[in-house]
Scaffold this motif. Structure first.
Motif, PDB file in Angstrom:
ATOM      1  N   GLY A  63      89.895  62.826 -75.815  1.00  0.00           N
ATOM      2  CA  GLY A  63      88.721  63.198 -75.039  1.00  0.00           C
ATOM      3  C   GLY A  63      88.388  62.174 -73.988  1.00  0.00           C
ATOM      4  O   GLY A  63      88.965  61.076 -73.942  1.00  0.00           O
ATOM      5  N   GLU A  64      87.456  62.529 -73.110  1.00  0.00           N
ATOM      6  CA  GLU A  64      87.100  61.679 -71.984  1.00  0.00           C
ATOM      7  C   GLU A  64      85.668  61.945 -71.567  1.00  0.00           C
ATOM      8  O   GLU A  64      85.186  63.072 -71.623  1.00  0.00           O
ATOM      9  CB  GLU A  64      88.038  61.965 -70.809  1.00  0.00           C
ATOM     10  CG  GLU A  64      87.745  61.160 -69.556  1.00  0.00           C
ATOM     11  CD  GLU A  64      88.692  61.514 -68.431  1.00  0.00           C
ATOM     12  OE1 GLU A  64      88.494  62.603 -67.855  1.00  0.00           O
ATOM     13  OE2 GLU A  64      89.621  60.744 -68.161  1.00  0.00           O
ATOM     14  N   TYR A  65      84.974  60.886 -71.156  1.00  0.00           N
ATOM     15  CA  TYR A  65      83.660  61.017 -70.530  1.00  0.00           C
ATOM     16  C   TYR A  65      83.685  60.233 -69.229  1.00  0.00           C
ATOM     17  O   TYR A  65      84.195  59.098 -69.192  1.00  0.00           O
ATOM     18  CB  TYR A  65      82.549  60.479 -71.424  1.00  0.00           C
ATOM     19  CG  TYR A  65      81.254  60.278 -70.671  1.00  0.00           C
ATOM     20  CD1 TYR A  65      80.417  61.358 -70.411  1.00  0.00           C
ATOM     21  CD2 TYR A  65      80.900  59.025 -70.174  1.00  0.00           C
ATOM     22  CE1 TYR A  65      79.242  61.182 -69.689  1.00  0.00           C
ATOM     23  CE2 TYR A  65      79.723  58.849 -69.457  1.00  0.00           C
ATOM     24  CZ  TYR A  65      78.902  59.934 -69.211  1.00  0.00           C
ATOM     25  OH  TYR A  65      77.748  59.767 -68.494  1.00  0.00           O
ATOM     26  N   LYS A  66      83.144  60.830 -68.154  1.00  0.00           N
ATOM     27  CA  LYS A  66      83.084  60.154 -66.858  1.00  0.00           C
ATOM     28  C   LYS A  66      81.726  60.384 -66.226  1.00  0.00           C
ATOM     29  O   LYS A  66      81.135  61.446 -66.375  1.00  0.00           O
ATOM     30  CB  LYS A  66      84.171  60.690 -65.914  1.00  0.00           C
ATOM     31  CG  LYS A  66      85.588  60.483 -66.379  1.00  0.00           C
ATOM     32  CD  LYS A  66      86.597  60.830 -65.299  1.00  0.00           C
ATOM     33  CE  LYS A  66      86.556  62.292 -64.901  1.00  0.00           C
ATOM     34  NZ  LYS A  66      87.593  62.634 -63.913  1.00  0.00           N
ATOM     35  N   ASN A  67      81.268  59.368 -65.510  1.00  0.00           N
ATOM     36  CA  ASN A  67      80.043  59.499 -64.723  1.00  0.00           C
ATOM     37  C   ASN A  67      80.250  58.781 -63.388  1.00  0.00           C
ATOM     38  O   ASN A  67      80.528  57.577 -63.370  1.00  0.00           O
ATOM     39  CB  ASN A  67      78.843  58.892 -65.456  1.00  0.00           C
ATOM     40  CG  ASN A  67      77.562  59.030 -64.660  1.00  0.00           C
ATOM     41  OD1 ASN A  67      77.357  60.009 -63.959  1.00  0.00           O
ATOM     42  ND2 ASN A  67      76.691  58.045 -64.765  1.00  0.00           N
ATOM     43  N   PRO A  68      80.158  59.563 -62.279  1.00  0.00           N
ATOM     44  CA  PRO A  68      79.939  61.012 -62.180  1.00  0.00           C
ATOM     45  C   PRO A  68      81.119  61.790 -62.766  1.00  0.00           C
ATOM     46  O   PRO A  68      82.225  61.272 -62.859  1.00  0.00           O
ATOM     47  CB  PRO A  68      79.809  61.248 -60.672  1.00  0.00           C
ATOM     48  CG  PRO A  68      79.527  59.898 -60.083  1.00  0.00           C
ATOM     49  CD  PRO A  68      80.231  58.915 -60.947  1.00  0.00           C
ATOM     50  N   GLY A  95      91.263  43.473 -72.389  1.00  0.00           N
ATOM     51  CA  GLY A  95      90.272  43.694 -71.354  1.00  0.00           C
ATOM     52  C   GLY A  95      90.619  43.000 -70.063  1.00  0.00           C
ATOM     53  O   GLY A  95      91.526  42.168 -69.996  1.00  0.00           O
ATOM     54  N   SER A  96      89.849  43.365 -69.026  1.00  0.00           N
ATOM     55  CA  SER A  96      90.063  42.752 -67.715  1.00  0.00           C
ATOM     56  C   SER A  96      88.828  42.977 -66.869  1.00  0.00           C
ATOM     57  O   SER A  96      87.943  43.768 -67.220  1.00  0.00           O
ATOM     58  CB  SER A  96      91.279  43.372 -67.017  1.00  0.00           C
ATOM     59  OG  SER A  96      91.046  44.747 -66.729  1.00  0.00           O
ATOM     60  N   GLN A  97      88.763  42.270 -65.748  1.00  0.00           N
ATOM     61  CA  GLN A  97      87.696  42.506 -64.764  1.00  0.00           C
ATOM     62  C   GLN A  97      88.278  42.278 -63.382  1.00  0.00           C
ATOM     63  O   GLN A  97      88.710  41.170 -63.062  1.00  0.00           O
ATOM     64  CB  GLN A  97      86.502  41.602 -64.994  1.00  0.00           C
ATOM     65  CG  GLN A  97      85.309  41.953 -64.109  1.00  0.00           C
ATOM     66  CD  GLN A  97      84.109  41.074 -64.398  1.00  0.00           C
ATOM     67  OE1 GLN A  97      84.030  39.962 -63.896  1.00  0.00           O
ATOM     68  NE2 GLN A  97      83.200  41.576 -65.212  1.00  0.00           N
ATOM     69  N   ILE A  98      88.312  43.333 -62.581  1.00  0.00           N
ATOM     70  CA  ILE A  98      88.864  43.269 -61.236  1.00  0.00           C
ATOM     71  C   ILE A  98      87.889  43.956 -60.281  1.00  0.00           C
ATOM     72  O   ILE A  98      87.506  45.115 -60.509  1.00  0.00           O
ATOM     73  CB  ILE A  98      90.243  43.964 -61.161  1.00  0.00           C
ATOM     74  CG1 ILE A  98      91.231  43.297 -62.134  1.00  0.00           C
ATOM     75  CG2 ILE A  98      90.780  43.925 -59.736  1.00  0.00           C
ATOM     76  CD1 ILE A  98      92.564  44.003 -62.223  1.00  0.00           C
ATOM     77  N   ASN A  99      87.487  43.227 -59.241  1.00  0.00           N
ATOM     78  CA  ASN A  99      86.569  43.777 -58.228  1.00  0.00           C
ATOM     79  C   ASN A  99      85.316  44.368 -58.859  1.00  0.00           C
ATOM     80  O   ASN A  99      84.841  45.426 -58.456  1.00  0.00           O
ATOM     81  CB  ASN A  99      87.286  44.821 -57.380  1.00  0.00           C
ATOM     82  CG  ASN A  99      88.421  44.238 -56.566  1.00  0.00           C
ATOM     83  OD1 ASN A  99      88.356  43.081 -56.125  1.00  0.00           O
ATOM     84  ND2 ASN A  99      89.467  45.026 -56.357  1.00  0.00           N
ATOM     85  N   GLN A 115      85.470  51.529 -69.355  1.00  0.00           N
ATOM     86  CA  GLN A 115      85.358  50.763 -68.120  1.00  0.00           C
ATOM     87  C   GLN A 115      84.055  51.093 -67.420  1.00  0.00           C
ATOM     88  O   GLN A 115      83.503  52.181 -67.576  1.00  0.00           O
ATOM     89  CB  GLN A 115      86.528  51.057 -67.181  1.00  0.00           C
ATOM     90  CG  GLN A 115      86.498  52.451 -66.572  1.00  0.00           C
ATOM     91  CD  GLN A 115      87.637  52.689 -65.601  1.00  0.00           C
ATOM     92  OE1 GLN A 115      88.804  52.508 -65.950  1.00  0.00           O
ATOM     93  NE2 GLN A 115      87.297  53.101 -64.379  1.00  0.00           N
ATOM     94  N   ALA A 116      83.540  50.137 -66.646  1.00  0.00           N
ATOM     95  CA  ALA A 116      82.315  50.355 -65.886  1.00  0.00           C
ATOM     96  C   ALA A 116      82.353  49.510 -64.625  1.00  0.00           C
ATOM     97  O   ALA A 116      82.853  48.377 -64.636  1.00  0.00           O
ATOM     98  CB  ALA A 116      81.087  50.010 -66.708  1.00  0.00           C
ATOM     99  N   ALA A 117      81.809  50.061 -63.547  1.00  0.00           N
ATOM    100  CA  ALA A 117      81.805  49.379 -62.251  1.00  0.00           C
ATOM    101  C   ALA A 117      80.560  48.517 -62.093  1.00  0.00           C
ATOM    102  O   ALA A 117      79.551  48.710 -62.789  1.00  0.00           O
ATOM    103  CB  ALA A 117      81.879  50.408 -61.129  1.00  0.00           C
ATOM    104  N   ASN A 118      80.636  47.576 -61.161  1.00  0.00           N
ATOM    105  CA  ASN A 118      79.502  46.708 -60.817  1.00  0.00           C
ATOM    106  C   ASN A 118      78.962  45.992 -62.045  1.00  0.00           C
ATOM    107  O   ASN A 118      77.758  45.974 -62.307  1.00  0.00           O
ATOM    108  CB  ASN A 118      78.391  47.522 -60.137  1.00  0.00           C
ATOM    109  CG  ASN A 118      78.867  48.230 -58.891  1.00  0.00           C
ATOM    110  OD1 ASN A 118      79.525  47.630 -58.048  1.00  0.00           O
ATOM    111  ND2 ASN A 118      78.547  49.514 -58.778  1.00  0.00           N
ATOM    112  N   LEU A 120      88.811  54.242 -60.804  1.00  0.00           N
ATOM    113  CA  LEU A 120      87.967  53.107 -60.437  1.00  0.00           C
ATOM    114  C   LEU A 120      86.717  53.505 -59.658  1.00  0.00           C
ATOM    115  O   LEU A 120      85.829  52.680 -59.443  1.00  0.00           O
ATOM    116  CB  LEU A 120      88.779  52.091 -59.621  1.00  0.00           C
ATOM    117  CG  LEU A 120      89.952  51.431 -60.359  1.00  0.00           C
ATOM    118  CD1 LEU A 120      90.669  50.453 -59.434  1.00  0.00           C
ATOM    119  CD2 LEU A 120      89.488  50.731 -61.622  1.00  0.00           C
ATOM    120  N   GLU A 121      86.642  54.763 -59.205  1.00  0.00           N
ATOM    121  CA  GLU A 121      85.442  55.225 -58.518  1.00  0.00           C
ATOM    122  C   GLU A 121      84.315  55.521 -59.502  1.00  0.00           C
ATOM    123  O   GLU A 121      83.163  55.688 -59.098  1.00  0.00           O
ATOM    124  CB  GLU A 121      85.751  56.498 -57.724  1.00  0.00           C
ATOM    125  CG  GLU A 121      86.784  56.305 -56.615  1.00  0.00           C
ATOM    126  CD  GLU A 121      87.125  57.616 -55.949  1.00  0.00           C
ATOM    127  OE1 GLU A 121      86.591  58.656 -56.392  1.00  0.00           O
ATOM    128  OE2 GLU A 121      87.915  57.606 -54.990  1.00  0.00           O
TER     129      GLU A 121
END
Length: 938
Positions: A581-586, A675-679, A614-617, A592-593
């Motif tokens: 399964g998968e969850y995405k927002n939006p 884990g990792s953190q890029i941009n 994963q999560a941005a910002n 990466l978007e």
């Protein structure tokens, strides 16, 4: 792969307060909000002068009964003062200066005072009201602008709403009170469009007490606007959100009408009081309070921002004074006539005078955020004490219709659709630091009430936790509803509304394809009041403080909640298999978007699950995923991770017991940590067993146990102590329970259906499966419904399981076998088939009532091999315990209940009688459900 829709739940701090105190005589100054306090607003009044209206003129030396609206019966007393033009206290009218009175009557809403026999121009009457359960010095305030003048000097005795004759006011229609200061919406049904609506006396404690309720097809303050919406059919393309699954339950149905660019929403809530829903753009901060209405922002402390920390609130005065020991005058909701008239306000002017800043009280120190609802220091928590409850009294409150208009019956059928989201009603503020905002702040709201087939549904807005006000109350605000419909049926209130998706009204928020913060609430029910901390009402002026449909505090628990929600998200779940399964927002984002993304894969050979999150910002922030058996954060299993300052990944298995920071588990039941953190995009991955064996700190998945998933982006963290701070944005929760099981697992679905037969009268013979009457009716029901259902894919069996009273309600069970990905299709097919039958009346010798329906999915069970076809039988027929081919084990059953029962209208006396019977009937019904043995069905 399963994509979970972005219907999500807010969790953490509770939406706790919403309406408190506001002067009604003399009338509070513009804007007359009732959540003005000495924490968030500037003294001495919380609202600056000069925003509109004219001062009320009062006669010097006269006796005045000061009255106020009260939305929450806080612990503590009141103080009434006269302030001079610079905001300094001249007189305390309620007794000894700096003391409190009425401290033992938490519901009091009036107090009689003697005005000083001296002129006072540009002065203020100030009401202070304690809230001692929050803090010994926490105080609400409300101010009225007054001119106190000698007798005969431009004193308007009747407020411009009546004529002074023979030493008393003769009020215009709709007005009452010694000074014609109170206004109702109606006197009788002629004020509500006559045949289009009725005048209902809600028996409230504040005006308007008599209000217009409209018939289906009409809306507006006087039921003057015609609409074409006259019935609700919840099978007609609605999506569904379960706002509260615990009783009393609450559901929301919605759909977009594309050709008119409108949203149509129907709220269905168990109960008989008001129902409310509201929304605002996600990510708003407290600056929204400064923007609208802008001219009132000067009353906000710190420009509208919440204080940063919590401490004891200090009000004016140097110490907590004791309550008056002298006898207190009796409080009355409406003043009685006296020898000297109560003088009142002149008619309000439309011109707004130049705003002048009101000086801030120097005695009042800066104060901080409202304490969480806890008992005041040094005091023990009081139990909730409700008054003696009398069902007849409740029905008297419910049936005060003034005039002759009678509601016409309107049928409304409502089968259930797929659950989109579930909530136990917890909500929290957004933003960070001084930008923190409460769920009610700056919110566009719709609030509706219903009495039988009459409704009252309006468009509201609230700047803060004050009682929401109709849009017309606000500058340039206007009603934006294009159609409404509401009614009561079967113990539920249904409130429907339509409005345009886009609005330029300052008191509205447009609905776009993005997440909104959505809140919901319902009014408190008679004699079942919910406060935290508890409040004692038994020995007060108004022991039945919350009248049906009166807009007051909603209460705690399942009475209110909040969720992050997108009305326009058209993404659909893809149930291609149960093991991934998968969850995405939006929901439409790509890798990466995505603001947030989580995937999971079940590996049957090792019985474990691989998670990727994963999560941005998220520089200097933690990210996480949680697992819970319900929709509440309390008692949840959580995994969080972050990139440390040294470039190492930190991932920990944690558990949270309540509204506190999650603690690290003694047993770290996660492996393969990466884990990792890029941009600015943080990624973590880990593996955990479906069942870790840690029953105290880890929630387990299994073929028969599905869990809710939390998706969280955190605040900060400490690399050394591994302490984390509160999440920076509201966590979201999966729109449904997530089942992680073997690929290709199959389920057996048991659908139980109830229909009401209106051409039969119940007798005990229909409860005896051996009687001729039972067997004949069983044959009729079987011959009517089995042929319609057995053509559906996967059909296995059909049985009539019994009859009960209510005309006669026939109970049936239908069994299906299907792949786990087809469960919803089975439910929808059975749902549609049953409703087609009851609507078409193509039911042979049976006449069915089709005005009410409930659909509930209880749980899912799986089977490794397809079950054999069982032989239909009734619950009353003995079975051979050694013959398993006609039984389904408990592990093979998913229960989907369909209830189709009548919503007949009864005369008032029958309603009163049924009110007395309903609790007994409900207990009997629940006991019957609890003892129902599903294995006897098939």
């Amino acid at each position: 792969m399963m994509i979970i829709t972005s219907v999500v739940l807010l969790v953490a701090l509770t939406w706790t307060v919403d309406c408190h105190v506001r002067l009604t005589w003399p009338p509070a100054r513009t804007y007359s909000l009732d959540f003005l306090d000495n924490v968030r607003t500037v003294g001495p009044c919380g609202m600056p002068k000069g925003l509109g209206g004219q001062p009320t003129t009062l006669e010097a030396g006269s006796t005045q009964t000061v009255t106020w609206h009260l939305g929450y019966p806080h612990r503590g007393g009141i103080r009434i003062e006269i302030l001079n033009s610079t905001g300094n206290v001249l007189h305390t009218l309620s007794g000894i200066p700096n003391n409190w009175t009425l401290a033992n009557d938490t519901t009091a809403q009036s107090y009689t005072v003697q005005l000083p026999n001296e002129e006072c121009q540009n002065c203020t009457v100030r009401l202070l009201r304690q809230a001692r359960e929050w803090s010994g010095s926490y105080t609400f305030w409300s101010c009225a602008d007054v001119n106190i003048l000698p007798a005969g000097q431009n004193v308007s005795y009747c407020s411009g709403n009546g004529m002074w004759m023979n030493n008393k006011c003769h009020c215009k229609r709709l007005y009452s009170g010694d000074a014609c200061q109170y206004k109702d919406e109606c006197i009788d049904s002629s004020d509500c469009g006559g045949k289009w609506g009725s005048c209902v006396d809600i028996a409230g404690t504040s005006y308007p007490k008599k209000q217009c309720f409209c018939k289906a097809g009409y809306m507006g303050p006087k039921c003057q606007t015609v609409t074409t919406w006259k019935s609700i059919d919840l099978t007609a393309g609605y999506k569904k959100v379960i706002l509260s699954s615990a009783k009393p339950d609450y559901e929301m149905y919605y759909k977009v009408i594309n050709n008119t660019q409108e949203i149509e929403v129907v709220l269905k809530a168990m109960g008989s009081s008001y129902v409310a829903v509201g929304w605002r753009p996600r990510g708003a901060t407290s600056t929204c309070q400064e923007m609208y209405p802008r001219d009132a922002a000067r009353g906000l402390r710190g420009g509208g921002a919440e204080p940063e920390s919590e401490s004891e609130v200090k009000s004016e005065g140097t110490s907590e004074p004791k309550a008056e020991s002298t006898a207190e005058p009796e409080s009355t909701a409406e003043p009685e006539s006296s020898a000297k008239p109560e003088s009142t306000a002149k008619a309000e002017s439309t011109a707004k005078p130049e705003s002048t800043a009101e000086p801030e009280s120097t005695a009042e120190p800066e104060s901080t955020a409202e304490p969480e609802s806890t008992a005041e220091p040094g005091a023990s928590a009081e139990p909730e004490t409700n008054p003696t409850c009398d069902p007849d009294r409740h029905m008297n409150f419910r049936n005060l219709v003034v005039g002759t208009a009678e509601p016409e019956p309107e049928g409304a059928s409502e089968p259930e659709t797929e659950s989109e989201s579930e909530s136990e009603g917890e909500g929290e503020g957004e933003g960070e630091g001084r930008g923190l905002i409460h769920p009610m702040d700056c919110t566009d709201m719709i609030i509706g009430m219903a009495r039988g087939n009459l409704h009252r549904i309006r468009d509201y807005y609230t700047r803060d936790r004050s009682t929401p006000q109709e849009d017309e109350f606000w500058p340039n605000g206007q009603n934006s509803l294009t159609a409404v419909l509401g009614y009561e049926e079967g113990g539920y209130t249904y409130i429907g509304f339509r409005r345009k998706l886009s609005s330029s009204d300052n008191a509205d928020h447009s609905i776009s394809n993005s997440l909104l913060n959505l809140i919901w609430a319902r009014g408190q029910e008679y004699c079942n009041y919910r406060h935290n901390p508890p409040i004692t009402l038994g020995n007060t002026t108004e022991p039945h403080f919350y009248k049906p449909d009166e807009l007051k505090y909603h209460g705690h628990g399942a009475q209110r909640g909040a969720l992050a929600f997108n009305f326009l998200d058209e993404s659909k779940p893809d149930f291609s298999g149960p093991c991934t399964g998968e969850y995405k927002n939006p929901s439409s984002c790509v890798d990466l978007e995505c603001d947030y993304k989580a995937t999971w894969q079940y590996r049957e050979s090792t019985d474990d699950i691989k998670f990727n999150v994963q999560a941005a910002n998220t520089n200097n922030k933690w990210i996480g995923i949680g697992f819970s058996k319900d929709a509440a954060m309390a008692n949840s299993d959580i995994v969080v991770g972050w990139m440390t300052s040294s470039g190492q990944i930190s991932i920990t298995d944690r558990y949270v017991t309540g509204k506190v920071m999650p603690t690290i588990d003694e047993n770290q039941d996660i492996t393969d940590l990466e884990g990792s953190q890029i941009n600015g995009v943080t990624k973590i991955s880990f593996t955990r067993k479906r069942n870790t064996g840690d029953a105290n700190k880890d929630d387990a998945f299994s073929d028969t146990q599905c869990l809710r998933l939390f998706y969280a982006i955190g605040g900060g963290y400490n690399d050394t102590t591994k302490v984390i701070t509160k999440h920076a944005s509201t966590p979201v929760i999966s729109s449904q329970s997530i089942c992680i099981m073997r690929c290709g697992a199959r389920v057996v679905v048991l659908v139980t259906a109830r229909i009401r037969l209106t051409n039969y009268n119940h007798s005990l013979a229909y409860e005896n499966s051996e009687s001729a009457e039972y067997q004949a009716l069983e044959t009729h029901v079987t011959n009517t419904f089995k042929p319609k259902l057995q053509v559906l894919p996967g059909f296995k069996t059909f049985a009539v399981t019994g009859f009960r009273a209510g005309s006669i309600i026939a109970e049936m069970a239908v069994g299906f076998e299907a792949d786990s990905s087809k469960m919803d299709a089975v439910q929808q097919a059975v749902n549609a088939t049953v409703w087609q039958a009851v609507r078409s009346q193509n039911t042979g010798p049976l006449t069915l009532d089709s005005t009410y329906a409930i659909v509930e999915t209880a749980k899912m069970k799986t089977t490794t091999t397809p079950p054999t076809t069982p032989t239909p039988t009734t619950t009353n027929t003995p079975k051979d315990e050694n013959n398993n081919q006609d039984k389904l084990t408990e592990e093979e059953i998913i229960i989907i209940t369909i209830s189709a029962v009548a919503g007949a209208l009864f005369i008032v006396m029958i309603l009163i009688l049924m009110c007395k019977m309903i609790e007994s009937h409900k207990t009997t019904t629940e006991n019957k459900k609890a003892t129902y043995n599903l294995n006897q069905v098939l």
